[in-house]
Design a protein around this motif. Structure first.
Motif, PDB file in Angstrom:
ATOM      1  N   GLY A   8       0.774  -1.229   0.000  1.00  0.00           N
ATOM      2  CA  GLY A   8       0.000   0.000   0.000  1.00  0.00           C
ATOM      3  C   GLY A   8       0.802   1.274   0.000  1.00  0.00           C
ATOM      4  O   GLY A   8       0.234   2.369  -0.081  1.00  0.00           O
ATOM      5  N   GLY A   9       2.122   1.158   0.110  1.00  0.00           N
ATOM      6  CA  GLY A   9       2.938   2.352   0.075  1.00  0.00           C
ATOM      7  C   GLY A   9       2.958   2.975  -1.311  1.00  0.00           C
ATOM      8  O   GLY A   9       2.481   2.403  -2.284  1.00  0.00           O
ATOM      9  N   GLY A  10       3.511   4.179  -1.380  1.00  0.00           N
ATOM     10  CA  GLY A  10       3.601   4.859  -2.652  1.00  0.00           C
ATOM     11  C   GLY A  10       3.842   6.335  -2.475  1.00  0.00           C
ATOM     12  O   GLY A  10       4.240   6.801  -1.405  1.00  0.00           O
ATOM     13  N   LEU A  11       3.571   7.078  -3.536  1.00  0.00           N
ATOM     14  CA  LEU A  11       3.754   8.525  -3.557  1.00  0.00           C
ATOM     15  C   LEU A  11       2.406   9.199  -3.332  1.00  0.00           C
ATOM     16  O   LEU A  11       1.420   8.861  -3.987  1.00  0.00           O
ATOM     17  N   VAL A  12       2.367  10.138  -2.404  1.00  0.00           N
ATOM     18  CA  VAL A  12       1.126  10.844  -2.087  1.00  0.00           C
ATOM     19  C   VAL A  12       1.465  12.305  -1.843  1.00  0.00           C
ATOM     20  O   VAL A  12       2.536  12.632  -1.310  1.00  0.00           O
ATOM     21  N   GLN A  13       0.554  13.169  -2.232  1.00  0.00           N
ATOM     22  CA  GLN A  13       0.765  14.594  -2.011  1.00  0.00           C
ATOM     23  C   GLN A  13       0.467  14.962  -0.566  1.00  0.00           C
ATOM     24  O   GLN A  13      -0.384  14.337   0.088  1.00  0.00           O
ATOM     25  N   GLY A  16      -2.892  14.562   1.527  1.00  0.00           N
ATOM     26  CA  GLY A  16      -3.643  13.432   1.004  1.00  0.00           C
ATOM     27  C   GLY A  16      -3.712  12.275   1.972  1.00  0.00           C
ATOM     28  O   GLY A  16      -3.336  12.392   3.151  1.00  0.00           O
ATOM     29  N   SER A  17      -4.203  11.137   1.457  1.00  0.00           N
ATOM     30  CA  SER A  17      -4.407   9.954   2.290  1.00  0.00           C
ATOM     31  C   SER A  17      -3.804   8.725   1.627  1.00  0.00           C
ATOM     32  O   SER A  17      -3.671   8.669   0.396  1.00  0.00           O
ATOM     33  N   LEU A  18      -3.500   7.749   2.458  1.00  0.00           N
ATOM     34  CA  LEU A  18      -2.949   6.486   1.998  1.00  0.00           C
ATOM     35  C   LEU A  18      -3.317   5.439   3.035  1.00  0.00           C
ATOM     36  O   LEU A  18      -3.360   5.750   4.231  1.00  0.00           O
ATOM     37  N   ARG A  19      -3.577   4.221   2.589  1.00  0.00           N
ATOM     38  CA  ARG A  19      -3.822   3.137   3.529  1.00  0.00           C
ATOM     39  C   ARG A  19      -2.814   2.026   3.314  1.00  0.00           C
ATOM     40  O   ARG A  19      -2.706   1.466   2.220  1.00  0.00           O
ATOM     41  N   ALA A  92       8.872   7.958   4.827  1.00  0.00           N
ATOM     42  CA  ALA A  92       9.679   6.942   5.504  1.00  0.00           C
ATOM     43  C   ALA A  92       9.338   5.578   4.930  1.00  0.00           C
ATOM     44  O   ALA A  92       8.360   5.431   4.177  1.00  0.00           O
ATOM     45  N   VAL A  93      10.126   4.598   5.308  1.00  0.00           N
ATOM     46  CA  VAL A  93       9.747   3.204   5.103  1.00  0.00           C
ATOM     47  C   VAL A  93       8.913   2.793   6.312  1.00  0.00           C
ATOM     48  O   VAL A  93       9.330   2.996   7.452  1.00  0.00           O
ATOM     49  N   TYR A  94       7.752   2.247   6.050  1.00  0.00           N
ATOM     50  CA  TYR A  94       6.839   1.841   7.109  1.00  0.00           C
ATOM     51  C   TYR A  94       6.878   0.323   7.265  1.00  0.00           C
ATOM     52  O   TYR A  94       6.778  -0.418   6.286  1.00  0.00           O
ATOM     53  N   TYR A  95       7.005  -0.094   8.521  1.00  0.00           N
ATOM     54  CA  TYR A  95       7.099  -1.512   8.860  1.00  0.00           C
ATOM     55  C   TYR A  95       5.957  -1.903   9.784  1.00  0.00           C
ATOM     56  O   TYR A  95       5.620  -1.146  10.708  1.00  0.00           O
ATOM     57  N   CYS A  96       5.388  -3.064   9.563  1.00  0.00           N
ATOM     58  CA  CYS A  96       4.509  -3.613  10.584  1.00  0.00           C
ATOM     59  C   CYS A  96       5.299  -4.643  11.390  1.00  0.00           C
ATOM     60  O   CYS A  96       6.274  -5.223  10.896  1.00  0.00           O
ATOM     61  N   GLN A 118       7.588   1.653   1.245  1.00  0.00           N
ATOM     62  CA  GLN A 118       8.002   3.047   1.174  1.00  0.00           C
ATOM     63  C   GLN A 118       6.789   3.959   1.021  1.00  0.00           C
ATOM     64  O   GLN A 118       5.937   3.739   0.157  1.00  0.00           O
ATOM     65  N   VAL A 119       6.766   4.999   1.832  1.00  0.00           N
ATOM     66  CA  VAL A 119       5.773   6.067   1.701  1.00  0.00           C
ATOM     67  C   VAL A 119       6.526   7.365   1.460  1.00  0.00           C
ATOM     68  O   VAL A 119       7.393   7.741   2.254  1.00  0.00           O
ATOM     69  N   THR A 120       6.212   8.019   0.368  1.00  0.00           N
ATOM     70  CA  THR A 120       6.851   9.284   0.037  1.00  0.00           C
ATOM     71  C   THR A 120       5.785  10.351  -0.113  1.00  0.00           C
ATOM     72  O   THR A 120       4.850  10.195  -0.905  1.00  0.00           O
ATOM     73  N   VAL A 121       5.926  11.409   0.664  1.00  0.00           N
ATOM     74  CA  VAL A 121       4.977  12.517   0.616  1.00  0.00           C
ATOM     75  C   VAL A 121       5.622  13.667  -0.140  1.00  0.00           C
ATOM     76  O   VAL A 121       6.723  14.106   0.203  1.00  0.00           O
ATOM     77  N   SER A 122       4.940  14.140  -1.161  1.00  0.00           N
ATOM     78  CA  SER A 122       5.469  15.230  -1.981  1.00  0.00           C
ATOM     79  C   SER A 122       4.705  16.516  -1.722  1.00  0.00           C
ATOM     80  O   SER A 122       3.560  16.501  -1.261  1.00  0.00           O
TER      81      SER A 122
END
Length: 123
Positions: A8-13, A16-19, A92-96, A118-122
């Motif tokens: 579910g990670g990715g690039l988000v402004q 915005g939202s991400l799950r 950041a890189v998100y880990y469970c 990886q979650v990247t916020v732009s």
């Protein structure tokens, strides 16, 4: 033992939202408290949130409180992290991670980890 795979990670402004999702293998998923941690480049691994075995209790880092929500579906062996109103500093890189005990924000008390997403916020 439990194996964990995040997605579910990715690039988000910003704003915005991400799950994020974390799928667990094994039949003992409900025996573990589940946490989310993150690690930005050059920084230490940071606690984000944790949820108890049945999902009735949650605990958040101050930096994400009110913006992120952790939840779990024991029937699907999955834990989620809903990220709303994301900020640049959430990159950041998100880990469970899984722990037999609930409530710890110390990463060393979580014996099982996923590979990270990886979650990247732009801006």
């Amino acid at each position: 033992q439990v194996q964990l795979v995040e997605s579910g990670g990715g690039l988000v402004q910003a704003g915005g939202s991400l799950r994020l999702s974390c799928a667990a293998s094994g039949r003992t998923f409900s025996s573990y408290a589940m946490g989310w941690f993150r690690q930005a480049p050059g920084k230490e691994r940071e606690f984000v949130a944790v949820i108890s075995w049945g999902g009735g209790s949650t605990y958040y880092a101050d930096s994400v409180k009110g913006r992120f929500t952790i939840s779990r579906d024991n029937a699907k062996n999955t834990v989620y992290l809903q990220m709303n109103t994301v900020k640049l500093e959430d990159t950041a890189v998100y880990y469970c991670a899984a722990s037999p005990q609930y409530g710890s924000s110390w990463f060393k008390e979580y014996p099982y980890w996923g590979q990270g997403t990886q979650v990247t916020v732009s801006s």
